[in-house]
Design a protein around this motif. Structure first.
Motif, PDB file in Angstrom:
ATOM      1  N   VAL A 137     -30.387 -36.510 -53.762  1.00 23.35           N
ATOM      2  CA  VAL A 137     -29.166 -35.741 -54.861  1.00 23.35           C
ATOM      3  C   VAL A 137     -28.245 -35.764 -53.601  1.00 23.35           C
ATOM      4  N   ILE A 138     -27.058 -36.408 -53.389  1.00 22.18           N
ATOM      5  CA  ILE A 138     -26.369 -35.922 -52.362  1.00 22.18           C
ATOM      6  C   ILE A 138     -24.996 -34.167 -52.935  1.00 22.18           C
ATOM      7  N   PRO A 139     -25.280 -33.119 -51.828  1.00 22.74           N
ATOM      8  CA  PRO A 139     -25.021 -32.088 -52.556  1.00 22.74           C
ATOM      9  C   PRO A 139     -23.427 -31.620 -51.906  1.00 22.74           C
ATOM     10  N   GLU A 140     -22.943 -30.752 -52.587  1.00 25.17           N
ATOM     11  CA  GLU A 140     -21.822 -30.278 -52.396  1.00 25.17           C
ATOM     12  C   GLU A 140     -21.176 -30.110 -50.984  1.00 25.17           C
ATOM     13  N   GLU A 141     -22.619 -29.669 -50.103  1.00 24.19           N
ATOM     14  CA  GLU A 141     -22.167 -29.155 -48.833  1.00 24.19           C
ATOM     15  C   GLU A 141     -22.005 -30.778 -47.776  1.00 24.19           C
ATOM     16  N   ALA A 142     -22.864 -31.849 -48.493  1.00 22.27           N
ATOM     17  CA  ALA A 142     -22.533 -32.922 -47.975  1.00 22.27           C
ATOM     18  C   ALA A 142     -20.922 -33.400 -48.272  1.00 22.27           C
ATOM     19  N   ARG A 143     -20.246 -33.042 -48.353  1.00 20.62           N
ATOM     20  CA  ARG A 143     -18.985 -33.760 -48.877  1.00 20.62           C
ATOM     21  C   ARG A 143     -17.995 -33.996 -48.094  1.00 20.62           C
ATOM     22  N   GLY A 144     -17.879 -35.265 -47.083  1.00 21.24           N
ATOM     23  CA  GLY A 144     -17.135 -36.050 -46.564  1.00 21.24           C
ATOM     24  C   GLY A 144     -18.276 -36.432 -45.006  1.00 21.24           C
ATOM     25  N   LYS A 145     -19.804 -35.293 -44.706  1.00 22.09           N
ATOM     26  CA  LYS A 145     -19.717 -35.300 -43.350  1.00 22.09           C
ATOM     27  C   LYS A 145     -20.574 -36.584 -43.754  1.00 22.09           C
ATOM     28  N   GLN A 146     -22.685 -36.232 -42.427  1.00 24.80           N
ATOM     29  CA  GLN A 146     -22.611 -37.674 -42.605  1.00 24.80           C
ATOM     30  C   GLN A 146     -24.537 -36.717 -42.627  1.00 24.80           C
ATOM     31  N   VAL A 147     -25.271 -37.457 -43.205  1.00 21.75           N
ATOM     32  CA  VAL A 147     -26.527 -36.980 -43.179  1.00 21.75           C
ATOM     33  C   VAL A 147     -27.432 -37.965 -43.032  1.00 21.75           C
ATOM     34  N   SER A 148     -28.702 -37.481 -42.654  1.00 30.56           N
ATOM     35  CA  SER A 148     -29.636 -38.296 -42.081  1.00 30.56           C
ATOM     36  C   SER A 148     -30.901 -37.546 -42.601  1.00 30.56           C
ATOM     37  N   PHE A 149     -31.954 -39.198 -41.917  1.00 36.02           N
ATOM     38  CA  PHE A 149     -33.811 -38.974 -42.581  1.00 36.02           C
ATOM     39  C   PHE A 149     -34.816 -38.967 -41.883  1.00 36.02           C
ATOM     40  N   THR A 150     -35.391 -38.039 -41.299  1.00 35.15           N
ATOM     41  CA  THR A 150     -36.425 -38.388 -40.301  1.00 35.15           C
ATOM     42  C   THR A 150     -37.786 -38.985 -41.497  1.00 35.15           C
ATOM     43  N   PHE A 151     -38.307 -39.673 -42.110  1.00 33.29           N
ATOM     44  CA  PHE A 151     -39.622 -39.764 -43.057  1.00 33.29           C
ATOM     45  C   PHE A 151     -40.522 -39.991 -41.815  1.00 33.29           C
ATOM     46  N   SER A 152     -42.003 -38.902 -42.403  1.00 30.41           N
ATOM     47  CA  SER A 152     -43.061 -39.406 -41.716  1.00 30.41           C
ATOM     48  C   SER A 152     -44.323 -38.929 -42.188  1.00 30.41           C
ATOM     49  N   ALA A 153     -45.244 -39.825 -41.758  1.00 31.59           N
ATOM     50  CA  ALA A 153     -46.760 -39.700 -42.352  1.00 31.59           C
ATOM     51  C   ALA A 153     -47.447 -38.912 -41.357  1.00 31.59           C
ATOM     52  N   LYS A 154     -48.424 -39.015 -41.998  1.00 25.45           N
ATOM     53  CA  LYS A 154     -50.112 -37.949 -41.160  1.00 25.45           C
ATOM     54  C   LYS A 154     -51.357 -38.976 -41.654  1.00 25.45           C
TER      55      LYS A 154
END
Length: 335
Positions: A137-154
């Motif tokens: 869920v995109i937060p207000e803090e991210a408005r106009g910025k870029q967001v990245s994600f790191t998916f990981s598994a064990k």
């Protein structure tokens, strides 16, 4: 003569060798089944399309697998560069598509836990393969910025694997859906507040009102559902007495066949994004739009030039003199 023969022999030998290599290269190879990798593997796809809007979700499908004889899945997690808003979670069900094309979820772990930027699931069943959905869920803090994600598994044999996604730009614009408007009642629209006011509240907040919704059945003119600037000529506000102080002149341009997917929430694949608002030119637009229909819309610019918006008519009701509208709004010079 001997030298000439040697040269001819050399050319012939080269030609024969080339032909041998050609036919050897064209020889059909025997097909062999691919051998699966014996290490933990993963992959990710982004399922949502269109602009990334604050308050809305970005959805991913995270797949991971290991050969059963090598181990089992033990945990999965996603780390966002900007912590998600409330409602961010990683599914504890693995999804597959059945023969009818429906997504079916099977519980494979405990409900996800979010700590700061990290959302994780611990597997509680023996499984060597799973596909989990991640909802950010995109937060207000991210408005106009870029967001990245790191998916990981064990996995149970100690192996780890990761997959990076992004960066994704978060839109500056806002969105609100399914606002009810009705003639003579909840008819006063605020672009700044993205709300609809009745006449009493409009009188208390005259500086907030940018548009008036009007319904009028004129036998001579196709008027019907309309969005009218308070400063428009009174002929475009039949039967409407404006509250004191409601007097702004808002530019409006009527549009058909622009069924934005986010606002229409239907099968349409059109998306209005920040760039559309930036490029918009309403310098010659009037301050009223009449005969609006279901699935029509209007581009709007407030009198102070601070906001531009697109208002979409989800539905109209001639008998009830009402409509349901949705809105995307862009703040000019926000960045």
């Amino acid at each position: 003569m001997m030298l000439h023969c040697i040269k001819v022999f050399g050319k012939t030998a080269i030609a024969v060798l080339a032909m041998m290599l050609f036919f050897t290269g064209c020889k059909k190879k025997e097909y062999a089944l691919p051998v699966p990798k014996d290490v933990l593997q993963n992959d990710v796809i982004k399922r949502t399309l269109g602009p990334n809007i604050v308050g809305q979700q970005i959805e991913f499908a995270y797949a991971m697998a290991i050969l059963p004889e090598k181990g089992k899945l033990s945990s999965a997690q996603v780390e966002a560069s900007i912590a998600g808003a409330s409602g961010t979670y990683l599914e504890n069900r693995s999804f597959y598509t059945n023969g009818s094309g429906q997504d079916v979820g099977v519980t494979v772990g405990a409900p996800s836990v979010t700590s700061g930027n990290v959302t994780s699931v611990t597997y509680n069943v023996d499984t060597a393969a799973a596909t989990l959905r991640y909802y950010y869920v995109i937060p207000e803090e991210a408005r106009g910025k870029q967001v990245s994600f790191t998916f990981s598994a064990k996995s149970s044999n100690g192996q780890t694997v990761s997959y990076k996604m992004g960066p994704y730009t978060v839109a500056t614009m806002d969105m609100v859906r399914n606002l009810n408007v009705s003639n003579g009642a909840s008819a006063y629209i605020s672009i700044a507040d993205m709300k609809v006011y009745n006449s009493t509240d409009a009188a208390a907040n005259p500086d907030k009102i940018d548009l008036v919704y009007v319904y009028y059945a004129d036998p001579a003119v196709a008027f019907n559902h309309a969005l009218v600037s308070p400063a428009a000529d009174a002929q475009y506000r039949p039967g409407v007495t404006l509250p004191a102080g409601v007097n702004k002149s808002t530019k409006i341009e009527k549009v058909f066949n622009l069924q934005d997917y986010n606002l229409a929430q239907s099968q349409y694949g059109i998306y209005i994004d920040d760039l559309d608002f930036k490029k918009l030119d309403l310098s010659n637009a009037p301050n009223f739009a009449i005969n609006l229909k279901a699935e029509a819309g209007a581009w709007v610019e407030t009198s102070d030039g601070k906001y531009r918006a697109y208002i979409y008519f989800n539905s109209v009701n001639n008998t009830g003199k009402s409509a349901v509208i949705s809105m995307k709004r862009y703040t000019m010079n926000a960045q």
